[in-house]
Design a protein around this motif. Sequence first.
Motif, mmCIF file in Angstrom:
data_model
loop_
_atom_site.group_PDB
_atom_site.id
_atom_site.type_symbol
_atom_site.label_atom_id
_atom_site.label_comp_id
_atom_site.label_asym_id
_atom_site.label_seq_id
_atom_site.Cartn_x
_atom_site.Cartn_y
_atom_site.Cartn_z
ATOM 1 N N ASN A 457 0.823 -1.224 0.000
ATOM 2 C CA ASN A 457 0.000 0.000 0.000
ATOM 3 C C ASN A 457 0.849 1.262 0.000
ATOM 4 O O ASN A 457 0.657 2.149 0.814
ATOM 5 C CB ASN A 457 -0.925 -0.009 1.227
ATOM 6 N N ARG A 458 1.762 1.356 -0.944
ATOM 7 C CA ARG A 458 2.647 2.522 -0.981
ATOM 8 C C ARG A 458 2.459 3.294 -2.297
ATOM 9 O O ARG A 458 3.422 3.592 -2.996
ATOM 10 C CB ARG A 458 4.106 2.080 -0.809
ATOM 11 N N ILE A 459 1.227 3.603 -2.620
ATOM 12 C CA ILE A 459 0.923 4.340 -3.845
ATOM 13 C C ILE A 459 0.818 5.830 -3.520
ATOM 14 O O ILE A 459 0.073 6.220 -2.620
ATOM 15 C CB ILE A 459 -0.404 3.856 -4.486
ATOM 16 N N ASP A 460 1.586 6.656 -4.239
ATOM 17 C CA ASP A 460 1.593 8.088 -3.937
ATOM 18 C C ASP A 460 0.453 8.825 -4.656
ATOM 19 O O ASP A 460 -0.359 8.209 -5.350
ATOM 20 C CB ASP A 460 2.951 8.718 -4.265
ATOM 21 N N ASN A 462 0.344 10.556 -7.214
ATOM 22 C CA ASN A 462 0.327 10.456 -8.685
ATOM 23 C C ASN A 462 -0.013 9.051 -9.164
ATOM 24 O O ASN A 462 -0.002 8.788 -10.364
ATOM 25 C CB ASN A 462 1.697 10.856 -9.244
ATOM 26 N N GLY A 463 -0.296 8.156 -8.196
ATOM 27 C CA GLY A 463 -0.611 6.785 -8.583
ATOM 28 C C GLY A 463 0.620 5.919 -8.807
ATOM 29 O O GLY A 463 0.511 4.784 -9.261
ATOM 30 N N ASP A 464 1.809 6.452 -8.478
ATOM 31 C CA ASP A 464 3.045 5.689 -8.632
ATOM 32 C C ASP A 464 3.406 4.981 -7.326
ATOM 33 O O ASP A 464 3.058 5.436 -6.241
ATOM 34 C CB ASP A 464 4.197 6.613 -9.031
ATOM 35 N N TYR A 465 4.136 3.882 -7.461
ATOM 36 C CA TYR A 465 4.568 3.137 -6.279
ATOM 37 C C TYR A 465 5.815 3.794 -5.687
ATOM 38 O O TYR A 465 6.773 4.096 -6.397
ATOM 39 C CB TYR A 465 4.867 1.677 -6.628
ATOM 40 N N GLU A 466 5.815 4.010 -4.377
ATOM 41 C CA GLU A 466 6.959 4.591 -3.674
ATOM 42 C C GLU A 466 7.760 3.475 -2.997
ATOM 43 O O GLU A 466 7.275 2.809 -2.091
ATOM 44 C CB GLU A 466 6.472 5.589 -2.607
ATOM 45 N N VAL A 467 8.964 3.283 -3.473
ATOM 46 C CA VAL A 467 9.820 2.213 -2.932
ATOM 47 C C VAL A 467 10.275 2.592 -1.524
ATOM 48 O O VAL A 467 10.790 3.695 -1.310
ATOM 49 C CB VAL A 467 11.054 2.004 -3.844
ATOM 50 N N PRO A 468 10.068 1.718 -0.534
ATOM 51 C CA PRO A 468 10.553 2.028 0.820
ATOM 52 C C PRO A 468 12.077 2.109 0.820
ATOM 53 O O PRO A 468 12.738 1.516 -0.040
ATOM 54 C CB PRO A 468 10.056 0.845 1.650
ATOM 55 N N LYS A 469 12.643 2.849 1.775
ATOM 56 C CA LYS A 469 14.101 2.952 1.877
ATOM 57 C C LYS A 469 14.692 1.552 2.034
ATOM 58 O O LYS A 469 14.349 0.811 2.964
ATOM 59 C CB LYS A 469 14.494 3.823 3.063
ATOM 60 N N THR A 470 15.591 1.214 1.109
ATOM 61 C CA THR A 470 16.126 -0.146 1.030
ATOM 62 C C THR A 470 17.647 -0.100 1.049
ATOM 63 O O THR A 470 18.259 0.722 0.368
ATOM 64 C CB THR A 470 15.670 -0.828 -0.285
ATOM 65 N N LEU A 471 18.246 -0.993 1.823
ATOM 66 C CA LEU A 471 19.705 -1.144 1.849
ATOM 67 C C LEU A 471 20.054 -2.527 1.309
ATOM 68 O O LEU A 471 19.545 -3.540 1.799
ATOM 69 C CB LEU A 471 20.235 -0.990 3.276
ATOM 70 N N VAL A 472 20.899 -2.553 0.287
ATOM 71 C CA VAL A 472 21.318 -3.820 -0.331
ATOM 72 C C VAL A 472 22.747 -4.120 0.108
ATOM 73 O O VAL A 472 23.635 -3.266 -0.016
ATOM 74 C CB VAL A 472 21.257 -3.741 -1.868
ATOM 75 N N VAL A 574 10.529 11.339 4.621
ATOM 76 C CA VAL A 574 11.324 10.721 3.528
ATOM 77 C C VAL A 574 10.528 9.657 2.772
ATOM 78 O O VAL A 574 10.885 9.306 1.654
ATOM 79 C CB VAL A 574 12.642 10.108 4.064
ATOM 80 N N SER A 575 9.487 9.112 3.395
ATOM 81 C CA SER A 575 8.638 8.114 2.746
ATOM 82 C C SER A 575 7.188 8.534 2.957
ATOM 83 O O SER A 575 6.542 8.128 3.936
ATOM 84 C CB SER A 575 8.895 6.720 3.329
ATOM 85 N N ALA A 576 6.684 9.351 2.044
ATOM 86 C CA ALA A 576 5.387 10.014 2.230
ATOM 87 C C ALA A 576 4.231 9.042 2.359
ATOM 88 O O ALA A 576 3.235 9.334 3.037
ATOM 89 C CB ALA A 576 5.130 10.975 1.066
ATOM 90 N N THR A 577 4.309 7.871 1.724
ATOM 91 C CA THR A 577 3.171 6.938 1.736
ATOM 92 C C THR A 577 3.176 6.011 2.941
ATOM 93 O O THR A 577 2.244 5.239 3.136
ATOM 94 C CB THR A 577 3.181 6.081 0.455
#
Length: 942
Positions: A457-460, A462-472, A574-577
């Motif tokens: 449920n991270r749709i902003d 504009n209807g785009d998906y907001e990627v959560p802050k991720t560390l690889v 930093v993660s609006a959704t």
Amino acid sequence: MSSINQDPEQIARDKIDQMLREAGWMVQSKNKVDLYANIGVSVREYQTDVGPADYVLFVNQKPVGIIEAKREEEGHRLIAVEEQSTGYAQAKLKYLDNDPLSFVYESTGTITRFTDHRDPKPRGRNVFSFHKPETMAEWLKKGKSLRERLQSIPELNTTGLRPAQIVAINNLEHSFKKNRPKALIQMATGAGKTFTAATFVYRLLKHADAKRILFLVDTKNLGEQAEQEFMTFQPNDDNRKFTELYNVQRLTSSYIASDSQVCISTIQRLYSILKGEELDESAELANPEENSWMQQQISKKKAMPVEYTPKVPIEQFDFIVIDEAHRSIYNLWKQVLDYFDAFLIGLTATPDKRTFGFFNENVVSQYTYEESVTDGVNVPYDVYTIETEISQKGAVIESGWFVDRRDKLTRAKRWQQEDEDTEYKRNDLDKKVVNPSQIRNIIREYKRALKTTIFPNRIDANGDYEVPKTLVFAKTDSHADDIIKIIREEFDEGNDFCKKVTYKIEEDPKSLLNRFRNNYNPRIAVTVDMIATGTDVKPLEVLLFMRDVKSINYFEQMKGRGTRTISSDALREVSATATSKTHFVIVDAVGATKSKKTDSRPLERKPTVAMKDLLGAITMGVADEDLFLSLANRLIRLEKQITDKEKDKLLDYTGGKNLKQITKELITAYDVDAIETKAQLAIDKLCTDGVLSVSDISPAIREEAKAKAQQELVREASKTFNGELNDYLDNVRKQHEQIIDSINIDTVTKSEWDTTSEDKAKETVQNFTAYLEANKDEIKALSIYYNQPYNRRDITFKMIKEVMEKLQMDKPTLAPEMVWNAYATLEEVKSTQPKDELTALVSLIRRACGIDSELKAYDKTIDENFRNWIFKQNAGQHNRFNQEQLDWLRMIKDHVVSSYHIEMDDLDYTPFDAKGGKGKMYQLFGKEMNGIINELNEILAA
């Protein structure tokens, strides 16, 4: 002047004189006393009413202390000298009607002990050198000693403190009051270790009148974080900030301000200060065990010990707080801590055996991650597993294919046709072979799972998906570059979306890390190790593991990056959704959460040093533990990579030694047990040859023998290396390029939530029980356990081995260790798991089929059954068995522990044959012999 023919006591006196002068004392003979010549005067052989004291210390013309000098070989018995030195301290000095003297030393010039008799319970301690006379003047002016002032620290004001922080501070202060020199606070990552430290540091400065406290870190990044913590810290009994009350200095040079009350420094910088050297700033970027600065040390024959530094005396700090104390305080760096006469307080989330040992097992507080989650201090995590065909099984590059080969270092590619098949396994990925499709499928599946399952449920707006802050987490810099390129493509984003955060990037890593922490972009950061430990990025919600980790401590530290809590408002900046951070997710693409972990230390200590430099340094005679272990680690890896033909060629350059032999010699050169064994053999030979008698073997002789033994082992390991061998090793390593497999296309085979540990434990136990029941009519031992319990006495070692072999073949995941751990997760298991796998299996079978109501180690069950049986025998017939008979019965019991059953024929073999075998047993027990064997088989297996 040569010291060979000097009196040993005079040698010690000369060393002590030198130490005193370095610490600012003027040394005078008893015939030439001038107490006004210096603030501190040390008078030799001063007369007291119990005889002459070796040294009497005067500060501002008043006697304050004494030094009892002993020969170097008496260093091991300095504690026994305390009564003598105290006697001098309590004596009356000639011409003076003095009170007992407070400061008492015993010293050989190499080892020095100190007791402050103003302490509540005066207790001697080892010190690096003597304290300065100015320090003693200051101590006397304060009146009460530090250890006495610690007794009157007031009760802790707990306002604003978490329960775990309250426990840690109270227990630590209790430890101080008991005069324990070292204490360890184990506190989960994210539970507020630095805040806890700031609180007790404030209390030590305010209530114990501590002069100066050192906060020690091992990276510049951690030092900056600690400085920020002290700058924002406000005590709960004062309206001012900490830095308004006390001066905090983060060391950026060798200058330590005289008015600083808290110093923050890396251990590397402090070491360089004590060595009188300039510090290359790159030394502070990574912790010392992964440090490029160590390259400079290679130019030295041996890492030089620290020396007394008048600008930084041993009493410079009253307390030293060691952040991330599970690393970087051993080997070369331990000298820094041994130098200062200070209380040591360790802070860590993940101590290992070395950490507990270093802090004398004085763990004043333990606060686990699980407890922190229960308390709401940290967030829990879920595991999402992604598996692909090639990640699990590898693939084959067939002969005739045209593929790119890429130089690991320069990244230059060349295109060639393969002339033979190359099979690669999962462990070869991103080392020997890079398969872009494998990386791409993981990233593509991660992107899909994010939207559908992980954080759907991270749709902003504009209807785009907001990627959560991720560390690889990537394996290498090269691997990180491959991942970043594919992430940007798969997520259809630009450079700002995904960034590499390591010490090697062109951008300022600190600035980039701050952007990752506080700005919208980058959404994804890829790191090798910079953010793996000790770095706060509170908005992190996903950790994507694309590298496995074998060290349990390192893995826990990496997991800790996601545990931090953050307010909903701060997260949404930093993660609006996002609504709130309730948990974080580990996306495991390599089996990192399931792989076996160890708490052993990695051999590699110099990962940034080129192999040719390691080889060259050893060839030139550099004798350094880190150097030897690092080269050994490289050669272990090389041995697995090179071909048989290359191994044969190697023998031409080594005088017939293979890589395994060379590696063993490198490791043995610094192996304590090997050194002691070799030294003992040398001492034994000297005794056999009549050079020494047993009474001559002093600690000094033993130390000399050990030093010589190590020199010989170092020489043996070093002499193998020469220019030709070094060139061959370096060239043969370089031939192993990375193959870019762009032909084998990968597919995702699993993408799902991992079950919880309890669910997995239940499943494991159910599967084990089901397997036993399914095979109880087929496997003889199981048939007896389930259907004929009265025949348990007939179960043999061979039968149990049959069960184990079939289990390993049919269900390798149901290994006894795994099943035991599953039971331990589900129920209270009081027994520790037997070391013998078959004994553990018997214990598990008995639990699964209901013979035992709780899981118990079978060897302990046999011991218990034997004790009960003996007790009954003695109760029924007074002392039925004599001592010799009891010894035989115990031998039979021990045999049953390892073999589960005893036959009459077993008496002809070890250990019974050495005691007389069947004949002896018959002599001891007569006609009862058969009955006793049958009875023991039945009783012990009950």
